[in-house]
Design an enzyme around this catalytic site. Structure first.
Site: not given
Ligand SMILES: Cc1ncc(C[n+]2csc(CCOP(=O)(O)OP(=O)(O)O)c2C)c(N)n1
Ligand SMILES: Cc1ncc(C[n+]2csc(CCOP(=O)(O)OP(=O)(O)O)c2C)c(N)n1
Ligand SMILES: [Mg+2]
Ligand SMILES: [Mg+2]
Lengths: 338, 415, 338, 415
Positions: C29, C60, C83, C85, C89, C129
């Site tokens: 991304e 992701e 990130f 985090d 997914p 984050h």
């Protein structure tokens, strides 16, 4: 008292709760008309109608995501993931959403939800029907993680889980759905109908989350275990004539540390047994805690017996499964202080 | 194996979509067609999805260049309602401006504004009633402003101060208000879309009358949870409005990367038999009209509607972003759908219900109100100064009852 | 020698490998035209063209899933998750697919892929984050897990990761992207340009996966740590005048157990430090291993200092972050054998 | 808050789709319309996706009830090729039958058959060339059979015996053969769909000519990875054929649960601008024709095609399943598209290229061949008897190089 298999007692728990609380809804892949591939939800759709028990599309993220929305509405969804091996698509919804909803909204929204799934091997299910992913949930603050080892506990814990105000991951060791399995795959398994813990009272009762139970009092060493491995541990100790104290943890998060400390302080030795792969398994947390809290009482290192650090193989199931001989060896070594 | 094919067609190559213009270039939207206001039909809300596929490829618009409201989607709101709407948008913009500055002053860590997109959440909010629930992203604070949620509370959340309703636990702007029909924002993209569907299903299971609205950005429609939401909404005919805010950009990534070969994001609904509308997101009247249509469908148990709001993110993605690195500086000025506040203002003036003077005066009033709120909020602290949530709060609320291990940790922390 | 920030050295690693091996592709991304939100891929698209470095849709699972397909084709994808985090997914693709592809196909297909992602807190990034999910990967057989702590290692490890024949999870502690951070958030941070480990040779070199490094020799106790916490540990030891041996693990899976055992056998005391939440964190595995292998040398329990078992809070960042005072306390207690 | 709406529309209710008939009922497909063979147009492969949306709602068929091949999709294969195709399907069916029995005899743990769906994978295989790659599910063994992969190897995999190419590590039928363009089957649904897209992207990045085919079941289209695949395929115009095998059932769940309100699964492509075809999956000729169309599109760098094969899972989901619990026993007989083997046989006979005698004789020949293969495979062991992969194999291949901790564990295991 009626005897039930673990499947029947799990069904009974959902039935009991659906009867008592019309906010309890049950859904998942094949759980509606058919009643689930392990038949845990059989009859519930017929009894409660298809808006309370229904088939879901094959989308684990969707199942859990929808359940989170429903839970935040005020329902109490109890959803099934067909096999724990298929929970990963839902992992984000569980970890990032369900687990943190109460916290991040300061209680404005909550997520009283149960995610049930069969875990563990021993059924020649290969890499995709055998996994024990408990450690992937115990690392997540905000979740509770439960693993029953018998029909009585399964019903009581599942009712407690459904009533719990927070999200609960409910892991059902499928190898003992029909009877306790001691790891001797070449011997017949006792059905639950012949086992005391197969006695399951009708109606509502709970087994509290967060409380372990001693399956066997003993003096020589402490075995910390859960699920199927309770019976393997029992067998291993018996076969080696070891007076083991066997603790069935039942809830891994939050953990009943008190019971653990008390026991290990008494025995001075500890063996942790689980089926999941060793590295970063929940056994690591147990070993870390035991050495931290009982360091000066320990006479030998805390041993871990676990699945090898490989994917779960198909043909080599019994080489992989930590059966009584591997557990037995660890018990003997720990007694010898090796 | 047969060996036809293959060689005769020559080498493959990978197609990587690119925006028409990059920094240094001249913004150009001439290849994008915008239907005239009033030109798109308004089907009945119980129309078969198959019979309105065209609406996924058009744009519903009400305000024409002259500031008149025209066509079948017009004339739903009174003068007073429109003035109120204008005030909401102006308030949101002022709020944003003040908070942007506050962030730059170090009063908070982070901020995200709505510049250019104010109409979407402000107008949509008007189609909801008490009890309905939004599952918003971080760019729909208009739902709160237009719903009367106290600005001071929003600011206290942004400042993570001692009055922060979320106790300092969440990033700025990740508001939560059940009472105001605003689900706790996650920060993880798209996850809440399917939750919104689940919430709507719950309402239907309970035979209630509440409906849900789920929100997502253009870029985030690429996330897989978007699919989960559409599958569940389609299968169970959930009473939910599935909103896609297409503001052309996802941080530095233009909408073509998420959208791929389909002409529009609304088109995604077609594969699910979900009626899909596209609307001018900078046209307050059009947004409201479509919101009303879609919410009525949900309320009448006719199932979900997908709505794509065509708008433009005029500002940076967040205070951590600088768009001049990836798009022409003047692109936002060139954006053909104009500014939602200006357009509604002009419409009201054309209607005789507003004037430049009242506008200027209102602007000043709103600024005063926002500044007063800010002052009050700051009296309870800002991120690094004054009152703050306690370290104790950090340990609370992980579970309803604090389990022993967290009690132990709180003790260790000495709080 | 040129000095670089960690961002620059990571970019340099990708640049070096894209130059040497046209099978190396980079996507994620915002990584294409813009060069990533942390600018780690800046300039790569301009240099290698948009079929070698490009923007991905925000998905992701798709990023990792596509990378797996590419890797099985023969490319060497090095993808970015914006990130850590947001990696969940993609968790299924990583755990069920990348990690097991070689095993389940008996080497017929393999997955030489790197998944880079920024981890850790200390930047007021709140719950989404700031996470450090390494333990969720170390439990997965078939993955390698790397955490660099400085520009020199970051480049060498990333090159080794790209060249590795198996999937590597590459976790970049974002708090030290621009300079080492010792946990004293109220003091200025030294930039890498002023730090020896900011010296990054041009061109190709590797730091081998699976090898830890001693950051400091010491006699009183061993600190096992990685990433940002290396500097926090250094600060804590210095502030308490403790002659600590500090081991920067660099690779968590496979682990350099030998170096650990050697050190703890010498010092007899061990403190594990990481930023991730405590329960079932990677520190549990380290504590379990140390007590298992060094039991008879240990003079005090292995202590763990970690993030609290809560989501990462925004305002209470410095209450949450295991800074030098918390680490220092553990060092002192471990020395006292408490 | 406004308080329009809400109450006036009465309570909501949840819609839960149900199949038309359940056990005890009489199977009824009269509500399903099947276009006549030859009636669906054949657009050029470079047709704009927008100009062929209708094909996502129809069914391309070639063989009519009289066994003739008709219409624009006919006449692509020679007699010999068709006879070969028939043999492939018959071989697959015989293979399945023998392995089903072997499973019941305890020679393996698990099996999944293709009964009724043989045409799909067998005919598709004919449109591929060396170097192309399938990303199959567990119900496309026809790709291997029709591609000439040795049956003995398949059986050794199923038996997890000493010659199992996968060393006993994988569940039965989760084959892998790079050489035969058959990607290692995962067992996790839908995950490989996006991998297939990634593989195809790689081919395009390398400017190669190889294409990929990704496979998924009707039920599994609900999975989120399906979306990931469509997004990536659409955006990068990946040279991939996206196959959906709609065999009406996903274990006990009828297709309506995954499909929701869209009429078809092919419709999913419309939201992505991906051309979508629906084809009679029990019609060998139609499957091949569509496969050729879609693969040509991919080879010509025109991007992905979505294909829905309409077929019926005539057997149980797997050896662990009993469909009589959830669908009428005779439903498979009532299935209007008939049996793919019978239909191709009749066509060949009608064409004068086949006869009942040759068919019976071929049946016997095939049975002999399969039995011989089985005998050979069993000489290397079955799951619980004879030769087996070693426990040592269990520790190999987790990584290319065995790391120290696995060496230690292997030692502990004493192998
Ligand atoms: C799962 C996940 N992945 C990535 C991110 C990082 N991220 C935050 S906003 C954003 C862009 C979203 O774009 P869009 O959906 O168009 O919404 P907009 O910001 O334009 O309103 C990204 C990639 C995230 N928050 N969550
Ligand atoms: C991620 C995942 N979830 C659930 C399952 C269990 N499962 C195996 S096959 C199946 C049904 C699939 O149906 P469909 O996609 O229609 O394929 P078919 O079996 O009909 O060929 C399910 C639910 C799985 N293998 N993987
Ligand atoms: Mg956007
Ligand atoms: Mg199916």
């Amino acid at each position: 008292m009626p005897r039930k298999t673990m499947i029947e007692s799990i069904r009974d728990a959902m039935d009991t709760m659906m009867e008592r609380d019309e906010n309890v809804v049950v859904f998942g892949e094949d759980v509606g008309f058919f009643g689930g591939v392990f038949r845990c939800t059989q009859g519930l759709q017929a009894k409660y109608g298809k808006t309370r028990c229904f088939d879901a599309p094959i989308n684990e993220a969707g199942i859990v995501g929808a359940a989170i929305g429903m839970a935040s509405y005020g329902l109490k969804p109890c959803v099934e993931i067909q096999f724990a091996d298929y929970v990963y698509p839902a992992y984000d919804q569980i970890v990032s959403e369900a687990a943190r909803l109460r916290y991040r909204s300061n209680g404005d929204f909550t997520c009283p939800m149960v995610v049930r799934m069969p875990v563990g091997g021993g059924i020649f299910g290969g890499q995709t029907h055998s996994q024990s992913p408990e450690a992937l949930f115990t690392h997540v603050s905000g979740l509770k993680v439960v693993v029953p080892s018998n029909p009585y506990d399964a019903k009581g814990l599942l009712i407690a889980a459904i009533e719990d105000p927070d999200p609960v991951i409910f892991l059902e060791p499928k190898r003992i759905y029909n009877g306790p399995f001691d790891g001797h795959h070449d011997r017949p398994v006792t059905p639950w109908s012949k086992h005391d813990l197969g006695e399951v009272p009708d109606g509502h009762y709970t087994v509290p989350l967060g409380k372990a139970i001693k399956r066997r009092e003993g003096s020589q060493l402490t075995i910390l275990t859960y699920g199927t491995m309770v019976y393997v541990a029992e067998a291993a100790a018996a076969e080696h004539n070891i007076d083991a104290e066997i603790i069935d943890l039942r809830t891994l998060l939050p953990l009943d540390l008190e019971t653990i400390i008390e026991s290990v302080s008494k025995t001075g030795r500890c063996v942790v047994v689980h089926e999941a792969t060793l590295t970063s398994g929940f056994g690591a947390e147990l070993a870390a805690l035991v050495q931290e809290h009982c360091f000066y009482k320990l006479e030998a290192p805390v041993a871990r017996v676990a699945g090898w650090d490989t994917p779960y193989p198909h043909a080599q199931e019994w080489d992989y499964f930590p059966g009584p001989s591997r557990v037995g060896r660890a018990l003997v070594e720990t007694l010898e202080g090796l | 194996m047969s060996d036809n094919g293959s060689v005769e067609f020559g080498p493959l190559s990978l197609h990587v979509p690119e925006p028409a213009v990059r920094p240094g270039g001249t913004p150009d939207f001439s290849n994008v067609t915008f239907p005239d206001a009033g030109s798109v039909r308004r089907p009945d809300v119980d129309t078969n999805p198959e019979d309105m596929r065209d609406l996924a490829f058009s744009i519903i618009r009400v305000l024409n260049p002259e500031g008149e409201a025209v066509g079948p989607w017009a004339n739903l709101l009174t003068d007073d309602q429109l003035v109120e709407g204008l005030r909401h948008m102006m308030t949101l913009r002022t709020f944003d401006a003040r908070m942007q500055i506050a962030q730059r002053q170090g009063k908070t860590s982070f901020y995200m504004q709505h510049l250019g997109e104010e109409a979407v959440s402000c107008a949509f909010r008007k189609a909801l009633v008490q009890g309905d629930m939004n599952f918003p992203t971080y760019r729909q604070a208009g739902l709160l402003i237009a719903g009367g949620y106290p600005m001071v509370e929003m600011m206290c959340q942004i400042y993570s101060n001692e009055r922060d309703p979320l106790k300092g636990r969440q990033l700025p702007i990740m508001y939560s208000s059940k009472e105001h029909g605003f689900f706790s924002i996650s920060g993880n993209l798209a996850t809440q879309y399917i939750q919104g569907v689940g919430w709507a299903m719950a309402s239907a299971i309970k035979k209630d009358s509440k409906i849900a609205a789920a929100w997502i950005g253009d870029g985030s429609t690429a996330e897989s949870d978007f699919h989960a939401a559409l599958v569940f909404a389609s299968t169970y005919k959930a009473p939910v409005v599935l909103n896609i805010v297409n503001n052309q950009w996802a941080i530095s990534t233009f909408q073509g990367i998420a959208r791929g070969g389909s002409g529009t994001f609304a088109a995604r609904g077609l594969g699910f038999g979900i009626p899909a509308l596209r609307v001018d997101g900078n046209d307050y009247l059009a947004v409201f009209a479509v919101a009303q249509w879609a919410t009525e469908r949900a309320r009448r148990n006719l199932g979900p509607t997908l709505v794509e709001y065509v708008t433009y993110r005029a500002g940076a993605h967040s205070t951590s972003d600088d768009p001049s690195a990836y798009r022409p500086k003047m692109e936002s000025e060139a954006w053909p759908l104009g500014d939602p506040i200006v357009r509604l203002k002009n419409h009201l003036i054309a209607r005789g219900a507003w004037s430049e003077e009242r506008h200027t005066q209102t602007e000043a009033e709103i600024l005063d109100t926002v500044i007063a709120a800010q002052k009050e909020a700051e009296s309870f602290g800002t991120l690094h100064a004054g009152g703050k949530p306690s370290a104790r709060d950090m340990f609370e609320g992980v579970y309803e009852q604090m389990p022993p291990h967290l009690r132990r940790q709180r003790q260790q922390a000495g709080v």
